[in-house]
Motif scaffolding. Structure first.
Motif, PDB file in Angstrom:
ATOM      1  N   TRP A 257     -20.672  10.121 -78.941  1.00  0.00           N
ATOM      2  CA  TRP A 257     -19.947   9.423 -80.001  1.00  0.00           C
ATOM      3  C   TRP A 257     -19.421  10.476 -80.953  1.00  0.00           C
ATOM      4  CZ3 TRP A 257     -20.351   9.842 -85.193  1.00  0.00           C
ATOM      5  CH2 TRP A 257     -19.679   8.886 -85.977  1.00  0.00           C
ATOM      6  N   PRO A 259     -16.871  10.986 -84.645  1.00  0.00           N
ATOM      7  CA  PRO A 259     -16.247  10.203 -85.720  1.00  0.00           C
ATOM      8  C   PRO A 259     -14.742  10.094 -85.529  1.00  0.00           C
ATOM      9  CG  PRO A 259     -16.888  12.365 -86.529  1.00  0.00           C
ATOM     10  CD  PRO A 259     -17.432  12.253 -85.142  1.00  0.00           C
ATOM     11  N   VAL A 260     -14.159   9.189 -86.260  1.00  0.00           N
ATOM     12  CA  VAL A 260     -12.722   8.973 -86.178  1.00  0.00           C
ATOM     13  C   VAL A 260     -12.021  10.275 -86.594  1.00  0.00           C
ATOM     14  CG1 VAL A 260     -12.489   8.076 -88.542  1.00  0.00           C
ATOM     15  CG2 VAL A 260     -10.913   7.331 -86.769  1.00  0.00           C
ATOM     16  N   GLU A 317     -21.563  16.180 -95.921  1.00  0.00           N
ATOM     17  CA  GLU A 317     -22.282  16.204 -94.655  1.00  0.00           C
ATOM     18  C   GLU A 317     -21.718  15.108 -93.759  1.00  0.00           C
ATOM     19  OE1 GLU A 317     -26.530  15.882 -94.871  1.00  0.00           O
ATOM     20  OE2 GLU A 317     -26.650  15.179 -92.803  1.00  0.00           O
ATOM     21  N   MET A 318     -21.540  15.434 -92.498  1.00  0.00           N
ATOM     22  CA  MET A 318     -20.933  14.490 -91.574  1.00  0.00           C
ATOM     23  C   MET A 318     -21.700  14.535 -90.259  1.00  0.00           C
ATOM     24  SD  MET A 318     -17.094  14.693 -90.059  1.00  0.00           S
ATOM     25  CE  MET A 318     -16.156  14.436 -91.539  1.00  0.00           C
ATOM     26  N   LEU A 319     -21.728  13.406 -89.607  1.00  0.00           N
ATOM     27  CA  LEU A 319     -22.251  13.380 -88.247  1.00  0.00           C
ATOM     28  C   LEU A 319     -21.088  13.744 -87.327  1.00  0.00           C
ATOM     29  CD1 LEU A 319     -24.778  12.767 -86.619  1.00  0.00           C
ATOM     30  CD2 LEU A 319     -23.924  10.457 -86.320  1.00  0.00           C
ATOM     31  N   ARG A 322     -22.927  12.083 -81.874  1.00  0.00           N
ATOM     32  CA  ARG A 322     -24.228  11.533 -81.502  1.00  0.00           C
ATOM     33  C   ARG A 322     -24.288  11.604 -79.982  1.00  0.00           C
ATOM     34  NH1 ARG A 322     -23.851   6.892 -83.699  1.00  0.00           N
ATOM     35  NH2 ARG A 322     -25.062   7.146 -85.575  1.00  0.00           N
ATOM     36  N   LEU A 344     -28.634  14.164 -82.714  1.00  0.00           N
ATOM     37  CA  LEU A 344     -27.530  14.190 -83.665  1.00  0.00           C
ATOM     38  C   LEU A 344     -26.982  15.609 -83.831  1.00  0.00           C
ATOM     39  CD1 LEU A 344     -29.018  11.904 -86.486  1.00  0.00           C
ATOM     40  CD2 LEU A 344     -27.679  11.252 -84.491  1.00  0.00           C
TER      41      LEU A 344
ATOM     42  N   ASP B 164     -29.070   5.573 -88.787  1.00  0.00           N
ATOM     43  CA  ASP B 164     -29.469   6.938 -89.101  1.00  0.00           C
ATOM     44  C   ASP B 164     -28.774   7.485 -90.339  1.00  0.00           C
ATOM     45  OD1 ASP B 164     -27.033   7.125 -87.886  1.00  0.00           O
ATOM     46  OD2 ASP B 164     -27.796   8.004 -86.049  1.00  0.00           O
ATOM     47  N   TYR B 166     -25.525   7.568 -91.171  1.00  0.00           N
ATOM     48  CA  TYR B 166     -24.164   8.084 -91.075  1.00  0.00           C
ATOM     49  C   TYR B 166     -23.218   6.918 -90.795  1.00  0.00           C
ATOM     50  CZ  TYR B 166     -26.453  12.599 -90.512  1.00  0.00           C
ATOM     51  OH  TYR B 166     -27.220  13.715 -90.690  1.00  0.00           O
ATOM     52  N   CYS B 167     -21.973   7.090 -91.256  1.00  0.00           N
ATOM     53  CA  CYS B 167     -20.971   6.057 -91.024  1.00  0.00           C
ATOM     54  C   CYS B 167     -20.598   6.035 -89.541  1.00  0.00           C
ATOM     55  CB  CYS B 167     -19.736   6.341 -91.865  1.00  0.00           C
ATOM     56  SG  CYS B 167     -18.334   5.300 -91.450  1.00  0.00           S
ATOM     57  N   CYS B 170     -16.438   7.203 -89.633  1.00  0.00           N
ATOM     58  CA  CYS B 170     -16.003   8.561 -89.967  1.00  0.00           C
ATOM     59  C   CYS B 170     -17.140   9.565 -89.899  1.00  0.00           C
ATOM     60  CB  CYS B 170     -15.361   8.584 -91.349  1.00  0.00           C
ATOM     61  SG  CYS B 170     -16.533   8.376 -92.703  1.00  0.00           S
ATOM     62  N   GLY B 171     -18.359   9.112 -89.698  1.00  0.00           N
ATOM     63  CA  GLY B 171     -19.464  10.042 -89.527  1.00  0.00           C
ATOM     64  C   GLY B 171     -20.040  10.613 -90.802  1.00  0.00           C
ATOM     65  N   HIS B 172     -19.487  10.239 -91.954  1.00  0.00           N
ATOM     66  CA  HIS B 172     -19.969  10.858 -93.183  1.00  0.00           C
ATOM     67  C   HIS B 172     -21.380  10.408 -93.548  1.00  0.00           C
ATOM     68  CE1 HIS B 172     -16.876  13.356 -95.151  1.00  0.00           C
ATOM     69  NE2 HIS B 172     -16.212  12.903 -94.112  1.00  0.00           N
ATOM     70  N   ALA B 173     -22.156  11.392 -94.006  1.00  0.00           N
ATOM     71  CA  ALA B 173     -23.502  11.082 -94.472  1.00  0.00           C
ATOM     72  C   ALA B 173     -23.392  10.237 -95.728  1.00  0.00           C
ATOM     73  CB  ALA B 173     -24.252  12.374 -94.767  1.00  0.00           C
ATOM     74  N   ARG B 176     -27.988   9.664-100.480  1.00  0.00           N
ATOM     75  CA  ARG B 176     -29.408   9.412-100.310  1.00  0.00           C
ATOM     76  C   ARG B 176     -30.004   9.149-101.681  1.00  0.00           C
ATOM     77  NH1 ARG B 176     -28.164  14.010 -97.322  1.00  0.00           N
ATOM     78  NH2 ARG B 176     -28.180  13.631 -95.080  1.00  0.00           N
TER      79      ARG B 176
END
Lengths: 454, 455
Positions: A257, A259-260, A317-319, A322, A344, B164, B166-167, B170-173, B176
């Motif tokens: 996976w 991100p966009v 911070e970005m994922l 996955r 991750l 977990d 994250y979005c 877009c994956g952004h954390a 927290r």
């Protein structure tokens, strides 16, 4: 072989090695993903899909497997005559290694494919009697005819597809070039078989084409190797069959996976061998794609994932990805793919230069191993085309990389092709005389990697 | 953030460990050139950027010296918050604080040329839509963890937040809980924020109120700053703050002298941080390339009890005193364990040179298993007028270094509304660029028996 003392559920673990810190404006995220499967002798009721209809597996028993042995019986197998005899002995040894209950067949390959055992268009079930009959059938094998590997694969696919089993595997032996069909025919056969069974491929002697054999193994997610001396066939076939019998889970996919806005630069298997999977993606829902990994026994493989993410500000911070291991949907699981494990891959932007400039040792190591495989290929190609300066430069770089990374096996193979003056700087001279077997061994095994020294 | 804790320390010769005299340019034993103190590693997220606070520009504000101790030469010192009869500041052993020969030590000079010009704050324009959610505007959800399934991403505002954190789009954390923390008790308030440039908040704080054996109230504030170049700095600061706070909550009601209690609290915090080094922790996978580094943090604390103000610290987090009547000069009550402070104290550099050096913020004292020698500093004061005690990390004082600048940044009504005051101070740091985690605790000090024991 299956080990019944272990957990009955196949355990997949995913570990991610990366430096998640990027400098301002940094976009490329590299990670090494180590996938380790500790299967049991069984999957303990976990539904394993082997296509429809659903598996008839009984929990607590080893997975049902089917194997087709494809033996080259072209005319060249008689030169020298020991080659055919060794091939027969090797196939017999492989049959002896079959677990009782395993479905199997033997295909004699020439310009056409012939299922010499059991010979009724179906698979036999391994047992003392069928094994003896199969070996009897092997004695009747004789050399004569051409080579059209695509036909062998298509027959193997038909035989394997008819069986209700979890693991489908082929073992293919050839000694010559695929001369009696066009490369497109072989390509089409591989495309139609890909994902339906896995296949190990072996070249015996030195008259076969390395690129054909590695392409077959690559497409069908198996191993490729050279058996230069036919006398070594039996041991190699036994090893391959044991390996096939140890497989617990088939059709596992690596799902990524992202991100966009992210772009996948590449996805490569980097251990035990280098294999680029980037082009084998199938879409799996929004922002996710699956890469095939074939069957798994007790083993560990490493993947190098490189993702280019949209840039974000310092402190963000970005994922980035996955990574999960997916079993395909099966009717008994309600048609839902099963996630076995996941890890991750992160991206963190920082203005701490020490953090963002350091390279993860695993990433660095496998970047070097991938380059090693590439420069060996390029060096050998240059040597064949008469570009000796180019070959010297590429193979010198290969010596340097192999030496620095501790890839002793590849270093040994390289030293049969070049004289090493100084390994640290990659200074080498091409050997004037190189045994063909040595060059083919180096080419076939150039993708073998070693893991990071602990 | 505290800088890497490389040894850049006097008074031991870096080469042969020979004790040094302040003012030595070379080691008397081995001849080591003391100006060549080893550089810290390149980890320098926070360049000290002094954004002159409004109204603090005139460099004529009375220089405030380290609090004088009775019986020492205080001839040229003005100690605006203390009168001769007041309790002198003493160290943990009850000895007078460092004295006269360190006259060269001059801190709190407003407008000291510190660090590089503040260019960085300008280069974070909103030219990408995923800019850091400003913690002042974004709702942080202290109770939102359970509702994660329904949350919408704060960055792209379209994706759902995965389990977990994250979005899924877009994956952004997601923010927290620790990214922004606030706490207010009677008589003390604290705010901690991740800032704009760091990906997590490595600061921590603890505030509490208790009572002395005589029933009079005691107020405690502890602020800790994790050392970023060490592993798990966030855990270190949290462990230190809570251990110090618990130690004080145990010792103060028992009747321990607040200064002794502070000393013990720092030791307790140190043990808590040391213990982390043995415990591998869960954050390891994210810290792989630096996990060989023991967790470490700074600590600064303040206790108000029985009319006394006791401060204690290790590292470069600070306490400032801002009198309620702003016509009185403010003061800084702590002295950093930092390379710059030591160079100035040793007379090797003047303050301008020392703070301009890129090693300026390398700290020379910290809590952690790899600390060379733990020297908790404590000092005790008896303010004779009401004021505000500002306990903060360098994420704040980088933007208000001098006491006058800090006083200017404190809103006038902070005495009555400490939480609001702390929020304003955090905002001051964010406006300056928010290059580091920002944590500030405010303790309004009221003088009950006004003028007692003084002329």
């Amino acid at each position: 072989m299956a080990n019944f003392s272990k957990s009955s559920v196949p355990q997949f673990s995913v570990e991610v090695y990366q430096n998640e810190f990027l400098p301002e404006g940094g976009r490329d995220v590299n990670a090494i993903v180590t996938v380790t499967s500790t299967g049991g002798g069984t999957t303990g009721g976990v539904p394993l899909a082997a296509g429809a209809p659903a598996s008839a597996r009984v929990p607590g028993r080893a997975p049902a497997a089917a194997v087709v042995l494809m033996v080259d019986c072209s005319g060249s197998m008689d030169y020298p005559p020991t080659k055919m005899r060794n091939a027969r002995d090797a196939t017999a040894a492989a049959i002896d290694t079959l677990r009782d209950g395993t479905r199997f067949a033997v295909v004699a390959g020439t310009h056409v494919a012939d299922d010499v055992y059991p010979g009724n268009g179906r698979l036999a079930t391994a047992g003392p009697q069928t094994k003896a009959q199969a070996k009897e059938a092997l004695r009747r094998l004789s050399a004569g005819g051409g080579t059209a590997i695509g036909t062998w694969l298509r027959l193997a696919d038909r035989l394997l597809g008819a069986a209700e089993v979890d693991i489908r595997h082929g073992i293919l032996l050839t000694d010559g070039r695929n001369e009696h069909e066009s490369p497109e025919d072989l390509r089409a056969a591989l495309d139609s078989c890909a994902g339906r069974f896995t296949c190990d491929a072996r070249g015996v002697g030195t008259d076969w084409e390395v690129k054909e054999v590695t392409e077959i193994a690559g497409s069908l997610l198996g191993s490729a190797d050279i058996v230069a001396d036919p006398a070594g066939l039996a041991a190699d076939f036994t090893r391959m069959m044991e390996n096939a019998m140890g497989k617990e889970v088939a059709d596992v996919a690596l799902r990524l996976w992202t991100p966009v806005g992210a772009e996948i630069v590449f996805v490569k298997q980097v251990a035990p061998t280098v294999a680029d999977l980037s082009g084998r993606r199938t879409e799996a829902g929004p922002r996710a794609g699956d890469y095939p990994t074939g069957s798994w026994g007790d083993e560990s493989r490493d993947y190098h994932v490189c993702v280019r993410v949209p840039e974000a500000g310092i402190g963000q911070e970005m994922l980035a990805a996955r990574v999960s291991l997916i079993l395909p949907p099966s009717p008994s699981a309600g048609g839902v793919p099963q996630t076995l494990s996941q890890g991750l891959v992160r991206a963190v932007w920082t203005d701490d230069m020490a953090a963002s400039t350091s390279i993860n040792p695993q990433v660095a190591h496998y970047t070097g191993q991938a380059e090693l495989a590439q420069v060996i290929q390029q060096g050998l190609d240059a040597r064949k085309s008469g570009d000796f300066d180019g070959a010297t430069a590429k193979l010198g770089r290969a010596v340097q990389l192999a030496s620095a990374s501790g890839n002793a096996d590849t270093a040994k193979l390289l030293s049969k092709v070049v004289d090493v003056v100084d390994a640290a700087t990659g200074t080498v001279r091409l050997k004037a005389r190189v045994a063909e077997a040595d060059e083919m061994t180096l080419e076939t095994r150039s993708t073998k990697t070693v893991r990071v020294k602990k | 953030m505290s800088q890497s804790h490389q040894q850049a320390s006097l008074p031991g010769c870096p080469s042969c460990e020979e004790p040094l005299e302040p003012g030595d340019l070379f080691c008397g034993a081995c001849g080591y050139d003391l100006s060549a103190v080893p550089a810290p590693p390149g980890d320098r997220p926070t360049v000290a950027i002094t954004v002159p606070a409004q109204g603090a520009a005139e460099p004529s504000a009375a220089p405030v010296e380290w609090p004088p101790a009775a019986g020492t030469d205080g001839s040229d010192r003005s100690a605006p918050t203390h009168r001769p009869a007041d309790l002198p500041g003493v160290d943990s052993g009850g000895r007078p604080l460092v004295s006269g020969e360190r006259a060269a030590v001059r801190f709190d000079e407003p407008g000291a040329p510190v660090g590089s010009p503040p260019g960085a704050p300008d280069d974070v324009p909103g030219d990408f839509e995923l800019a850091a959610p400003d913690p002042r505007t974004v709702e942080h959800a202290p109770a939102g963890a359970s509702a994660a399934g329904a949350k919408v991403c704060v960055a792209c505002r379209s994706g759902r937040v995965d389990t977990d954190g994250y979005c899924e789009n877009c994956g952004h954390a997601q923010p927290r809980e620790r990214d922004h923390m606030e706490e207010e008790l009677g008589g003390v308030a604290a705010v901690s924020d991740r800032g704009l440039r760091h990906h997590r908040n490595e600061d921590s704080f603890a505030v509490s109120c208790t009572a002395l054996p005589d029933g009079s109230p005691a107020v405690v504030a502890i602020v800790c700053d994790g050392v970023s170049s060490a592993s798990r700095p966030d855990e270190a600061s949290a462990a230190a703050a809570s251990a110090a706070n618990e130690s004080l909550l145990e010792s103060l009601p028992r009747g321990a002298h607040p200064q002794q209690a502070m000393h013990e609290a720092i030791l307790a915090a140190s043990e808590a941080v040391n213990a982390l080094a043995q415990d591998p922790g869960q954050a390891m996978e994210h810290d792989q390339h630096r996990h060989q580094n023991a967790p470490a943090c700074t600590l600064v604390g303040a206790i108000m009890a029985g009319g006394l103000l006791v401060v204690g610290w290790v590292g470069d987090s600070r306490v400032y005193w801002v009198p309620e009547d702003r016509s009185n000069p403010p003061a800084r009550l702590t002295e950093d364990d930092s390379w710059a402070a030591q160079m100035v104290a040793a007379g090797l550099m003047n303050e301008a040179e020392a703070y301009a050096d890129e090693r300026a913020h390398a700290i020379t004292g910290w809590l952690g298993a790899d600390a060379y020698e733990l020297e908790p500093h404590t000092a005790s004061f008896k303010p004779d007028r009401p004021g505000l005690v500002v306990v903060c990390t360098d994420g704040l004082w980088n933007y208000a270094e001098a006491a006058a600048e800090m006083a200017a940044a404190v809103p006038p009504e902070a005495h009555e509304r400490p939480l609001h005051g702390a929020q304003v101070l955090v905002g001051h740091a964010l406006d300056g660029g928010g290059h580091d985690n920002v944590t500030v605790a405010l303790l309004p000090f009221a003088v009950t028996a006004r003028g007692a024991g003084s002329a």
